[in-house]
Design a protein around this motif. Structure first.
Motif, PDB file in Angstrom:
ATOM      1  N   GLY A 226       0.813  -1.205   0.000  1.00 33.88           N
ATOM      2  CA  GLY A 226       0.000   0.000   0.000  1.00 33.88           C
ATOM      3  C   GLY A 226       0.847   1.255   0.000  1.00 33.88           C
ATOM      4  N   ALA A 227       0.277   2.297  -0.579  1.00 34.60           N
ATOM      5  CA  ALA A 227       0.911   3.616  -0.561  1.00 34.60           C
ATOM      6  C   ALA A 227      -0.212   4.648  -0.540  1.00 34.60           C
ATOM      7  N   ALA A 228       0.028   5.751   0.125  1.00 35.15           N
ATOM      8  CA  ALA A 228      -1.001   6.791   0.217  1.00 35.15           C
ATOM      9  C   ALA A 228      -0.346   8.165   0.308  1.00 35.15           C
ATOM     10  N   PHE A 229      -1.074   9.168  -0.193  1.00 39.37           N
ATOM     11  CA  PHE A 229      -0.655  10.568  -0.095  1.00 39.37           C
ATOM     12  C   PHE A 229      -1.853  11.368   0.404  1.00 39.37           C
ATOM     13  N   LEU A 230      -1.667  12.112   1.484  1.00 42.17           N
ATOM     14  CA  LEU A 230      -2.760  12.862   2.111  1.00 42.17           C
ATOM     15  C   LEU A 230      -2.373  14.325   2.260  1.00 42.17           C
ATOM     16  N   VAL A 231      -3.334  15.197   1.999  1.00 37.92           N
ATOM     17  CA  VAL A 231      -3.194  16.632   2.266  1.00 37.92           C
ATOM     18  C   VAL A 231      -4.352  17.005   3.183  1.00 37.92           C
TER      19      VAL A 231
ATOM     20  N   SER B 242     -11.163  19.816  10.301  1.00 36.94           N
ATOM     21  CA  SER B 242     -10.265  19.917   9.155  1.00 36.94           C
ATOM     22  C   SER B 242     -10.926  19.322   7.919  1.00 36.94           C
ATOM     23  N   ILE B 243     -10.339  19.631   6.779  1.00 38.33           N
ATOM     24  CA  ILE B 243     -10.748  19.066   5.506  1.00 38.33           C
ATOM     25  C   ILE B 243      -9.534  18.345   4.931  1.00 38.33           C
ATOM     26  N   PHE B 244      -9.767  17.222   4.230  1.00 39.78           N
ATOM     27  CA  PHE B 244      -8.630  16.467   3.705  1.00 39.78           C
ATOM     28  C   PHE B 244      -8.949  15.878   2.336  1.00 39.78           C
ATOM     29  N   SER B 245      -7.886  15.547   1.634  1.00 40.67           N
ATOM     30  CA  SER B 245      -7.964  14.824   0.366  1.00 40.67           C
ATOM     31  C   SER B 245      -6.854  13.787   0.387  1.00 40.67           C
ATOM     32  N   GLN B 246      -7.173  12.588  -0.120  1.00 44.32           N
ATOM     33  CA  GLN B 246      -6.199  11.499  -0.048  1.00 44.32           C
ATOM     34  C   GLN B 246      -6.297  10.611  -1.289  1.00 44.32           C
ATOM     35  N   TYR B 247      -5.146  10.188  -1.774  1.00 44.13           N
ATOM     36  CA  TYR B 247      -5.074   9.161  -2.817  1.00 44.13           C
ATOM     37  C   TYR B 247      -4.439   7.932  -2.185  1.00 44.13           C
ATOM     38  N   ARG B 248      -5.041   6.763  -2.427  1.00 44.38           N
ATOM     39  CA  ARG B 248      -4.521   5.527  -1.840  1.00 44.38           C
ATOM     40  C   ARG B 248      -4.436   4.435  -2.900  1.00 44.38           C
ATOM     41  N   TYR B 249      -3.279   3.764  -2.952  1.00 43.84           N
ATOM     42  CA  TYR B 249      -3.061   2.617  -3.828  1.00 43.84           C
ATOM     43  C   TYR B 249      -2.894   1.391  -2.939  1.00 43.84           C
ATOM     44  N   ARG B 250      -3.628   0.312  -3.270  1.00 42.97           N
ATOM     45  CA  ARG B 250      -3.520  -0.927  -2.509  1.00 42.97           C
ATOM     46  C   ARG B 250      -3.451  -2.102  -3.483  1.00 42.97           C
ATOM     47  N   ARG B 251      -2.609  -3.079  -3.154  1.00 38.01           N
ATOM     48  CA  ARG B 251      -2.497  -4.263  -3.999  1.00 38.01           C
ATOM     49  C   ARG B 251      -2.351  -5.481  -3.107  1.00 38.01           C
ATOM     50  N   ASN B 252      -3.132  -6.504  -3.397  1.00 44.11           N
ATOM     51  CA  ASN B 252      -3.038  -7.771  -2.686  1.00 44.11           C
ATOM     52  C   ASN B 252      -2.623  -8.846  -3.679  1.00 44.11           C
ATOM     53  N   ASP B 253      -1.494  -9.481  -3.421  1.00 43.03           N
ATOM     54  CA  ASP B 253      -0.967 -10.543  -4.274  1.00 43.03           C
ATOM     55  C   ASP B 253      -1.065 -11.842  -3.483  1.00 43.03           C
ATOM     56  N   SER B 254      -1.962 -12.739  -3.919  1.00 46.46           N
ATOM     57  CA  SER B 254      -2.273 -13.938  -3.157  1.00 46.46           C
ATOM     58  C   SER B 254      -1.970 -15.206  -3.935  1.00 46.46           C
ATOM     59  N   ASP B 255      -1.791 -16.307  -3.187  1.00 43.09           N
ATOM     60  CA  ASP B 255      -1.694 -17.632  -3.801  1.00 43.09           C
ATOM     61  C   ASP B 255      -3.034 -18.041  -4.410  1.00 43.09           C
ATOM     62  N   LEU B 256      -4.101 -17.447  -3.924  1.00 43.30           N
ATOM     63  CA  LEU B 256      -5.462 -17.762  -4.354  1.00 43.30           C
ATOM     64  C   LEU B 256      -5.932 -16.650  -5.301  1.00 43.30           C
ATOM     65  N   ASP B 257      -6.022 -16.963  -6.596  1.00 43.15           N
ATOM     66  CA  ASP B 257      -6.308 -15.942  -7.620  1.00 43.15           C
ATOM     67  C   ASP B 257      -7.558 -15.089  -7.363  1.00 43.15           C
ATOM     68  N   PRO B 258      -8.682 -15.640  -6.896  1.00 40.92           N
ATOM     69  CA  PRO B 258      -9.870 -14.787  -6.730  1.00 40.92           C
ATOM     70  C   PRO B 258      -9.720 -13.634  -5.730  1.00 40.92           C
ATOM     71  N   VAL B 259      -8.720 -13.687  -4.866  1.00 39.99           N
ATOM     72  CA  VAL B 259      -8.551 -12.605  -3.887  1.00 39.99           C
ATOM     73  C   VAL B 259      -7.400 -11.658  -4.230  1.00 39.99           C
ATOM     74  N   ASP B 260      -6.803 -11.825  -5.418  1.00 39.79           N
ATOM     75  CA  ASP B 260      -5.850 -10.825  -5.923  1.00 39.79           C
ATOM     76  C   ASP B 260      -6.636  -9.575  -6.302  1.00 39.79           C
TER      77      ASP B 260
END
Length: 129
Positions: free
Chosen positions: A83-88, A97-115
């Motif tokens: 995961g990686a994220a950038f928040l202001v 407060s007010i915020f804005s955020q971009y988030r990248y998430r990746r799951n790499d699994s042995d079980l294809d349906p949960v990638d």
């Protein structure tokens, strides 16, 4: 168990390194398999506050999930989560407060349906008492 190490690099920049290891029961609602999972990973957060009311935060995270089962027929599963994220965030008051955020998430699994790969943009308000 979580362990956090905070290093104040300067008056406006802080680094937070977190490590975690925990064992928890698996749940079907979270698309998990096995009886329990062991999570081992860490996170690096960089917080930059150049101006009093404006905050920037960058997060990088990695967690390895090892799913264990008492039933040998169910098999083994292992996930690598990135995961990686950038928040202001702009603070009007200490409690609002007010915020804005971009988030990248990746799951790499042995079980294809949960990638999966996820890109998410959030905009919101925070209010705390």
């Amino acid at each position: 168990m979580d362990v956090d190490l905070t290093y104040r690099f300067s008056d406006i920049t802080t680094f937070v390194l977190s490590a975690r290891r925990d064992v928890s029961r698996s749940t079907r609602s979270e698309r998990e398999t096995g009886d329990y999972r062991i999570a081992l990973g860490g996170r690096l957060s960089i917080v930059y506050r150049r101006w009093e009311k404006l905050l920037f935060r960058v997060n990088f995270e990695y967690v390895n999930y090892d799913f264990e089962s008492e039933d040998a027929a169910e098999g083994q599963r292992e996930d690598d989560f990135y995961g990686a994220a950038f928040l202001v965030e702009y603070r009007f008051l200490d409690s609002f407060s007010i915020f804005s955020q971009y988030r990248y998430r990746r799951n790499d699994s042995d079980l294809d349906p949960v990638d999966y790969t996820e890109n998410r943009v959030e905009v919101g308000l925070r209010f705390a008492l």
